[in-house]
Design an enzyme around this catalytic site. Structure first.
Site, PDB file in Angstrom:
ATOM      1  N   ASN A  46      -1.326   0.630  -5.953  1.00 50.93           N
ATOM      2  CA  ASN A  46      -0.655  -0.373  -6.616  1.00 50.93           C
ATOM      3  C   ASN A  46       0.969  -0.138  -6.138  1.00 50.93           C
ATOM      4  OD1 ASN A  46       0.197  -2.818  -8.327  1.00 50.93           O
ATOM      5  ND2 ASN A  46       0.967  -1.057  -9.374  1.00 50.93           N
ATOM      6  N   ASP A  69       4.906  10.164  -7.594  1.00 51.45           N
ATOM      7  CA  ASP A  69       5.758   9.619  -6.716  1.00 51.45           C
ATOM      8  C   ASP A  69       5.397   9.408  -5.359  1.00 51.45           C
ATOM      9  OD1 ASP A  69       7.910   8.491  -5.393  1.00 51.45           O
ATOM     10  OD2 ASP A  69       9.385  10.197  -6.035  1.00 51.45           O
ATOM     11  N   SER A 108       0.259  -8.360  -0.313  1.00 50.30           N
ATOM     12  CA  SER A 108       0.936  -9.544  -0.647  1.00 50.30           C
ATOM     13  C   SER A 108       0.524 -10.639   0.120  1.00 50.30           C
ATOM     14  CB  SER A 108       2.586  -9.358  -0.453  1.00 50.30           C
ATOM     15  OG  SER A 108       3.283 -10.801  -0.154  1.00 50.30           O
ATOM     16  N   LYS A 150       4.096  -4.995   4.273  1.00 51.02           N
ATOM     17  CA  LYS A 150       2.662  -5.445   3.817  1.00 51.02           C
ATOM     18  C   LYS A 150       1.708  -5.777   4.925  1.00 51.02           C
ATOM     19  CE  LYS A 150       3.067  -4.571  -0.688  1.00 51.02           C
ATOM     20  NZ  LYS A 150       2.455  -3.621  -1.443  1.00 51.02           N
ATOM     21  N   THR A 181       6.906 -10.879 -11.386  1.00 46.11           N
ATOM     22  CA  THR A 181       7.190  -9.608 -11.516  1.00 46.11           C
ATOM     23  C   THR A 181       8.619  -9.110 -11.231  1.00 46.11           C
ATOM     24  OG1 THR A 181       6.620  -8.586  -9.398  1.00 46.11           O
ATOM     25  CG2 THR A 181       4.962  -8.914 -11.014  1.00 46.11           C
ATOM     26  N   TYR A 221       9.890  -6.160   3.455  1.00 42.23           N
ATOM     27  CA  TYR A 221       8.811  -6.065   2.576  1.00 42.23           C
ATOM     28  C   TYR A 221       7.483  -6.805   3.085  1.00 42.23           C
ATOM     29  CZ  TYR A 221       5.872  -7.145  -1.551  1.00 42.23           C
ATOM     30  OH  TYR A 221       4.789  -7.228  -2.452  1.00 42.23           O
TER      31      TYR A 221
END
Length: 272
Positions: free
Chosen positions: A94, A67, A149, A192, A223, A188
């Site tokens: 990843n 984790d 991303s 990234k 996804t 997010y």
């Protein structure tokens, strides 16, 4: 010690991570593919599904509980890989997460969403890489991949020449509060972009050690990351996640070595 290339993929039990496992498992090369997951049962299930889909391979699969939001978990996973293999040839960072949708639904505060995104996507990834760097340096051909991303490009925030960029960069009408929009991804996206800088720092840090470092921008793929479900994303134009796995396999196998130190897409270098 095995003569196979040892590849560790975090967050490998689902999504793009699982697609990388599948792509490497189908390769003509021989790998020990370590399926990193927060849950060993989820990793076991992922491996079972891969073996059911592909009945033969030159590679082997194993699980690793890790984790990346926990320093203790990262350290324990390092000790396990060190004891098992004594080296690591490829680390694919990843594991990632998006919390914007939860915040837009009132399930998390904005602060918690931002802090959680950075903790997983940047801080946890950095700690993971720092812990495993000594094992990478024991490889004769070490590679370090960060999964970023397509939305992380600063330059492309000024572009509107594709439907995706037009939607992503559209400005709302005047007034307050602003609508959350169909795809709220501000924490997010910001994290990234931060991850891209982290990749550049690791490129500099490991340059003299011969480690090939990349940030992988796999494209808009269907996804479950955004919390909206794969089917909803497909309706928005998302592609098959298997393409992301095949792309990362190509990077592992040296087909994009001319672009090390960059953010790369399947057919181009992503603008900064």
């Amino acid at each position: 010690m095995s003569d196979k290339q040892i590849v560790l993929i975090t967050g490998a039990n689902t999504g793009i991570g699982l697609e990388v496992v599948k792509a490497l498992y189908q390769s003509n090369a021989s790998y020990e593919i370590i399926v990193g997951s927060r849950s060993l049962s989820n990793a076991d299930n992922a491996i079972a599904s891969v073996k059911q889909e592909f009945t033969s391979s030159r590679s082997t699969l194993s699980t690793l509980q890790v984790d990346i939001a926990s320093d203790d978990s990262i350290h324990a996973s390092f000790t396990e890989v060190q004891n098992r293999h004594g080296k690591l040839d490829v680390l694919i960072n990843n594991a990632g997460a998006s919390f914007d949708y939860a915040a837009s639904q009132g399930k998390m505060s904005v602060r918690d969403a931002f802090n959680s995104a950075w903790d997983v996507n940047v801080t946890g990834t950095h700690v993971m890489t720092s812990e495993f760097a000594p094992l990478l340096l024991k490889s004769s051909n070490p590679r370090l991949l960060f999964v970023t991303s397509g939305t992380s490009s600063l330059q492309e925030t000024e572009q509107f020449d594709t439907p995706q960029l037009a939607r992503l960069n559209a400005s709302p009408e005047a007034g307050w509060p602003k609508p959350s929009g169909m795809t709220p991804i501000v924490s997010y996206r910001s994290s990234k972009t931060g991850l891209n800088m982290l990749m550049r720092e690791w490129t500099k840090t490991l340059k003299s050690d011969g480690v090939k470092v990349f940030a992988i921008s796999p494209g808009f793929l269907a996804t479950g990351l955004a919390g909206m479900g794969a089917e909803h994303l497909k309706k928005m134009g998302a592609g098959d996640p298997s393409k992301g796995g095949e792309f990362m396999r190509d990077v592992v196998e040296g087909k994009r070595d001319q672009d090390q130190g960059k953010v790369i897409r399947p057919t181009m270098v992503q603008p900064w």
